[in-house]
Motif scaffolding. Structure first.
Motif, short mmCIF file in Angstrom:
data_model
loop_
_atom_site.label_atom_id
_atom_site.label_comp_id
_atom_site.label_asym_id
_atom_site.label_seq_id
_atom_site.Cartn_x
_atom_site.Cartn_y
_atom_site.Cartn_z
N ASP A 78 40.82 36.71 35.22
CA ASP A 78 40.25 37.96 34.72
C ASP A 78 40.34 39.08 35.76
OD1 ASP A 78 39.69 36.76 32.33
OD2 ASP A 78 37.57 36.42 32.75
N ALA A 79 40.08 38.74 37.03
CA ALA A 79 40.10 39.77 38.06
C ALA A 79 41.51 40.31 38.29
CB ALA A 79 39.54 39.20 39.37
N LEU A 80 42.51 39.44 38.18
CA LEU A 80 43.90 39.85 38.40
C LEU A 80 44.59 40.25 37.09
CD1 LEU A 80 43.22 38.61 41.16
CD2 LEU A 80 45.46 37.51 41.15
N ARG A 81 43.86 40.16 35.97
CA ARG A 81 44.41 40.45 34.64
C ARG A 81 45.68 39.62 34.38
NH1 ARG A 81 40.00 41.91 33.50
NH2 ARG A 81 39.42 43.84 32.44
N VAL A 82 45.54 38.33 34.61
CA VAL A 82 46.62 37.39 34.33
C VAL A 82 46.43 36.85 32.91
CG1 VAL A 82 47.69 35.19 34.96
CG2 VAL A 82 46.87 36.74 36.75
N PRO A 83 47.38 37.02 32.01
CA PRO A 83 47.22 36.49 30.66
C PRO A 83 46.93 34.99 30.69
CG PRO A 83 49.09 37.98 30.75
CD PRO A 83 48.63 37.80 32.16
#
Length: 433
Positions: A78-83
């Motif tokens: 979530d912090a790195l916006r990784v799908p």
């Protein structure tokens, strides 16, 4: 548009082949290092957004240690916006049409080259290279009927384990587990429905843990079994609690500890425990006793398992014990006698059972043949052992499981002492190739 955190990885970095491999294998040290070198995201920002100590981020980036906590993996994604699918999770709530990485959450987009998919598949298994499985949006209020639908889906996906190894199935099962875990946090449920959902979570954690163990991830497997145990206790599901103990016993290296853990699994049995579950727990107890060189206890446990199987009489059984049948119990009997160095007992039962065991179950048959080869070696039948080992090697090719190789390695080492025999030279050459 949903605001992006300062650590959100740009799309071009998510398309990077090295980044995709690192995400697929949960190598977050490499992820952090690439985020700093390619996107200018400092370790201090990563530490703050991911709630990790700055010194820990640095040591991970230097290749020291691993992230294995599932909650922490979710937090990093979530912090790195990784799908979600890139790290084996269900789609994250922020994966909307206006998300910069949206194309990754629904399909393999044009920027994800076929070469990258094949590299990830080779390294971490087929399922890790593919998008998350389709899942309909969950209702805001979860009913008992909806939980039954999820349990039926879990049963269908369990069949993947019949033909694929844990390297291929781990991400699939982990995603299902994570989805149910999120549902427990966010959905409204009646008390009875919540207990059903907790029971399902315990079942899914065990399936994901088994795939982790089979795929060479023992730490992740142990963590999932522990989480399964907690969920089973909260749900009041003694059968799944017993199975969690049995799973832990099966992978525990300490022989005495494994036998103690297996005994605790059998201690969960009550008058209401389904016969199939009793058979499974008793056969796992037999295995733990065999490994601990306790032949009398092994025989007692095998007898108890056989009695339980005979008492099913059409009684409805949980789907997660559907694979425990007479053939399975015969194979376990042969494996136990092999471990106890009783080849005259082991060889006949293994030979008959494996003759009716389908080659389509390649991983399991390769494993079971390794015990037959081991029994032949104990009996001094080297040529027979070589022939059986050759069959096991053929079946294990392309299977995404570490266990056939681990089991066959000591068998091949013993065979190597008889290289003067043509049959042995042939199988050793095949093993080397």
């Amino acid at each position: 548009m949903i605001p992006q955190p300062p650590t959100a990885l740009p799309r071009e970095l998510l398309d990077n082949e090295e980044m995709q491999r690192a995400l697929a294998t949960h190598d977050f040290g490499t992820v952090f290092r690439l985020a700093r070198s390619h996107a200018g995201i400092s370790y201090s920002k990563i530490a703050a957004e991911c709630d990790i100590k700055p010194i820990r981020v640095g040591t991970l980036a230097r290749g020291e240690g691993r992230i294995t906590s599932f909650d922490k993996i979710v937090e990093i994604a979530d912090a790195l916006r990784v799908p979600g699918h890139m790290v084996g999770l269900a789609p994250r709530p922020w994966e909307t049409d206006n998300s910069p990485a949206h194309t990754h959450s629904r399909e393999i987009g044009p920027n994800v080259r076929r070469r990258t998919v094949l590299q990830v598949a080779t390294t971490t298994g087929l399922a890790a290279a593919l998008p998350a499985l389709h899942r309909s949006p969950a209702p805001k209020r979860v009913t008992a009927g909806y939980v039954d639908q999820l349990r039926a889906r879990t049963a269908r996906l369990r069949r993947l384990d019949d033909i694929l190894g844990g390297g291929d199935t781990y991400r699939v099962y982990l995603s299902e587990y994570q989805s149910t875990k999120a549902l427990l946090r966010t959905a409204r449920t009646a008390d009875d429905t919540r207990r059903r959902l907790l029971s399902l979570l315990a079942e899914q954690a065990q399936q994901a843990g088994w795939a982790a163990f089979d795929g060479g991830r023992p730490a992740e497997a142990s963590s999932l079994y522990e989480e399964s145990m907690a969920a089973a206790r909260e749900a009041g599901d003694s059968s799944l609690l017993g199975n969690a103990f049995a799973f832990l016993a099966y992978q525990t290296a300490d022989r005495d500890q494994a036998a103690e853990m297996a005994a605790r699994s059998c201690a969960t049995i009550t008058h209401g425990t389904p016969a199939g579950v009793r058979a499974l727990l008793h056969e796992r107890m037999a295995w733990a006793c065999a490994v601990a060189n306790r032949p009398a206890d092994t025989e007692r446990a095998l007898t108890a398992a056989r009695t339980a199987l005979e008492e099913q009489h059409g009684e409805e059984q949980p789907d997660w014990v559907a694979w425990v049948d007479q053939t399975e119990l015969d194979i376990m009997t042969g494996r136990c006698w092999t471990e106890l160095r009783r080849p005259l007992r082991a060889v006949p039962v293994l030979t008959k059972a494996l003759a009716r065991y389908d080659d389509a179950h390649a991983r399991d048959k390769a494993l079971y043949l390794s015990w037959l080869a081991d029994a032949y070696l104990t009996a001094g039948e080297v040529e027979e052992a070589a022939a059986v080992t050759g069959r096991a090697l053929d079946l294990s090719i392309g299977v995404a499981s570490v266990r056939p190789g681990e089991r066959l390695a000591p068998v091949l080492a013993q065979l190597g002492q008889h290289r003067e025999l043509p049959a042995v030279r042939d199988v050793m050459e095949r093993a080397g190739a």
